[in-house]
Motif scaffolding. Structure first.
Motif, mmCIF file in Angstrom:
data_model
loop_
_atom_site.group_PDB
_atom_site.id
_atom_site.type_symbol
_atom_site.label_atom_id
_atom_site.label_comp_id
_atom_site.label_asym_id
_atom_site.label_seq_id
_atom_site.Cartn_x
_atom_site.Cartn_y
_atom_site.Cartn_z
ATOM 1 N N VAL A 184 -32.276 23.604 -10.809
ATOM 2 C CA VAL A 184 -32.710 22.210 -10.794
ATOM 3 C C VAL A 184 -34.030 21.775 -10.287
ATOM 4 C CG1 VAL A 184 -31.625 19.897 -10.212
ATOM 5 C CG2 VAL A 184 -30.126 21.676 -10.685
ATOM 6 N N PRO A 185 -34.798 21.691 -11.200
ATOM 7 C CA PRO A 185 -36.259 21.561 -10.544
ATOM 8 C C PRO A 185 -36.322 20.102 -9.931
ATOM 9 C CG PRO A 185 -36.260 22.360 -12.885
ATOM 10 C CD PRO A 185 -34.816 21.867 -12.740
ATOM 11 N N SER A 228 -27.180 32.584 -20.549
ATOM 12 C CA SER A 228 -26.400 31.556 -21.542
ATOM 13 C C SER A 228 -27.284 30.319 -21.415
ATOM 14 C CB SER A 228 -25.167 31.209 -20.620
ATOM 15 O OG SER A 228 -24.307 30.342 -21.069
ATOM 16 N N ASP A 229 -26.916 29.545 -22.234
ATOM 17 C CA ASP A 229 -27.791 28.226 -22.217
ATOM 18 C C ASP A 229 -26.490 26.754 -22.180
ATOM 19 O OD1 ASP A 229 -26.419 28.305 -24.789
ATOM 20 O OD2 ASP A 229 -28.454 27.678 -25.853
ATOM 21 N N ARG A 230 -25.419 27.289 -21.545
ATOM 22 C CA ARG A 230 -24.219 26.361 -21.598
ATOM 23 C C ARG A 230 -24.909 25.087 -20.473
ATOM 24 N NH1 ARG A 230 -20.997 25.865 -16.849
ATOM 25 N NH2 ARG A 230 -20.776 27.777 -15.669
ATOM 26 N N PRO A 231 -24.309 24.129 -20.690
ATOM 27 C CA PRO A 231 -24.412 22.992 -19.997
ATOM 28 C C PRO A 231 -23.546 23.075 -18.781
ATOM 29 C CG PRO A 231 -23.134 22.027 -21.606
ATOM 30 C CD PRO A 231 -23.370 23.628 -22.159
ATOM 31 N N PRO A 232 -24.146 22.523 -17.516
ATOM 32 C CA PRO A 232 -23.326 22.568 -16.202
ATOM 33 C C PRO A 232 -22.408 21.743 -16.251
ATOM 34 C CG PRO A 232 -25.225 20.936 -16.211
ATOM 35 C CD PRO A 232 -25.458 21.836 -17.378
ATOM 36 N N GLN A 233 -21.057 22.098 -15.538
ATOM 37 C CA GLN A 233 -20.025 21.289 -15.062
ATOM 38 C C GLN A 233 -19.877 20.695 -13.689
ATOM 39 O OE1 GLN A 233 -17.853 20.623 -17.873
ATOM 40 N NE2 GLN A 233 -19.410 21.999 -19.013
ATOM 41 N N ASP A 238 -32.419 18.676 -17.455
ATOM 42 C CA ASP A 238 -33.529 19.822 -17.362
ATOM 43 C C ASP A 238 -32.959 21.109 -16.345
ATOM 44 O OD1 ASP A 238 -35.816 21.263 -17.888
ATOM 45 O OD2 ASP A 238 -36.953 20.792 -16.212
ATOM 46 N N CYS A 239 -31.661 21.246 -16.461
ATOM 47 C CA CYS A 239 -30.993 22.363 -15.642
ATOM 48 C C CYS A 239 -31.027 23.305 -16.435
ATOM 49 C CB CYS A 239 -29.721 21.904 -15.330
ATOM 50 S SG CYS A 239 -29.235 20.373 -14.618
ATOM 51 N N VAL A 267 -25.333 23.777 -7.831
ATOM 52 C CA VAL A 267 -27.112 23.387 -7.824
ATOM 53 C C VAL A 267 -27.925 24.265 -7.177
ATOM 54 C CG1 VAL A 267 -28.633 21.398 -7.284
ATOM 55 C CG2 VAL A 267 -26.493 20.882 -8.206
ATOM 56 N N LEU A 268 -28.839 24.928 -7.780
ATOM 57 C CA LEU A 268 -29.955 25.638 -6.901
ATOM 58 C C LEU A 268 -31.290 24.921 -6.977
ATOM 59 C CD1 LEU A 268 -28.764 29.392 -7.926
ATOM 60 C CD2 LEU A 268 -28.271 27.996 -5.780
ATOM 61 N N SER A 269 -31.735 24.104 -6.120
ATOM 62 C CA SER A 269 -32.907 23.565 -6.259
ATOM 63 C C SER A 269 -33.795 24.023 -4.728
ATOM 64 C CB SER A 269 -32.811 21.949 -5.912
ATOM 65 O OG SER A 269 -33.899 21.284 -6.393
ATOM 66 N N TYR A 270 -35.024 24.278 -5.162
ATOM 67 C CA TYR A 270 -35.862 24.713 -4.130
ATOM 68 C C TYR A 270 -37.207 24.050 -4.372
ATOM 69 C CZ TYR A 270 -32.736 28.528 -4.860
ATOM 70 O OH TYR A 270 -31.610 29.585 -5.192
#
Length: 276
Positions: free
Chosen positions: A70-71, A15-20, A55-56, A25-28
């Motif tokens: 989320v970079p 899916s390319d849907r935007p976040p709500q 850029d999510c 958030v998954l950031s590493y």
């Protein structure tokens, strides 16, 4: 096992849907993951970190709740959050969120390693219709890294073969395991790994179940097998520090239930492996 998240349901559909704001958030950064809290860690939502960020990338959903890569945020931080070793996810609750954090880490490592085309060196782009890394110059398409591996509980009557690794930080007794080589079936890999690591032949190889194992970007495929011939062990010291036969009453207790190894061991301990 850590991937046993029922009644929660993982949906990996692209899916390319935007976040709500309520999505996660998954950031590493390296071997760390961004978590909320100081002891009772939790995955942050977009609302927790101040709103939707640029850029999510949508990775997957659990029960309709989105998880987005989320970079960079883990490096700069967010209020109430800190970068923690990804290993803390082994014991984090609830389990379905811990599994999400580990699975996201696997995709993060793949994205980080595929920023440039492996054929021509051009920066890659995210696929528009599937989870992929696409080279806009030469057209090479690469997919997430998933390395198949086998793990096997080898029995000799009422004895179980267990071993300790010669490398790494994990020093408890476990089972024989290894990655599948090109041209091998899973059963071929079982035979080869057991012969290479302990010098034994096996027979009656039976499939048990599989497990996604994000720690090594692999899919672990579990088997039971019986000894075929002499039980004398010839140790491959470059791989193992020790290998022993344990009677059922002497099998070391399992200290964690996150991996398929613990299930295989407990199946032998209780004799249920004979029903497979």
């Amino acid at each position: 096992m850590i991937n046993d998240i029922a009644p929660h349901k993982l949906d990996v559909k692209f899916s390319d849907r935007p976040p709500q704001p309520t999505d996660y958030v998954l950031s590493y950064s390296g071997g760390t993951v961004l978590l909320m809290g100081e002891e009772n860690f939790a995955l942050p939502t977009f609302a927790d970190v101040g709103g939707v960020l640029d850029d999510c990338e949508h990775l997957f959903e659990i029960d309709g709740m989105g998880f987005f890569l989320v970079p960079g945020l883990a490096e700069v931080g967010a209020p109430g959050c800190s970068a923690q070793s990804i290993g803390v996810l082994r014991d984090m609750q609830p389990q379905h969120l811990a599994f999400a954090g580990l699975t996201g880490g696997q995709l993060y490592r793949w994205r980080s390693a595929r920023r440039f085309c492996g054929r021509c060196g051009t920066p890659t782009e995210r696929g528009s219709t599937e989870r992929s890394a696409v080279c806009p110059q030469c057209g090479l398409v690469e997919y997430p890294k998933i390395s198949p591996a086998v793990i096997v509980a080898v029995s000799d009557g009422d004895k179980l073969l267990m071993a300790r690794s010669a490398s790494g930080t994990y020093k408890r007794y476990g089972l024989i395991a290894g990655f599948v080589e090109v041209g091998e079936s899973f059963e071929d890999t079982v035979r080869r790994e057991v012969m290479e690591e302990v010098g034994l032949k096996v027979k009656n190889i039976r499939y048990y179940k599989s497990q996604p194992w994000a720690f090594s970007d692999s899919e672990m495929v579990g088997f039971f097998a019986d000894l075929d011939g002499p039980s004398d062990i010839t140790l491959q010291r470059s791989e193992l520090a020790e290998a022993l036969w344990f009677g059922l009453d002497d099998i070391p207790p399992t200290v964690s239930t996150v991996s398929i190894a613990s299930e295989l061991i407990d199946m032998v301990r209780t004799g249920k492996h004979r029903l497979i």
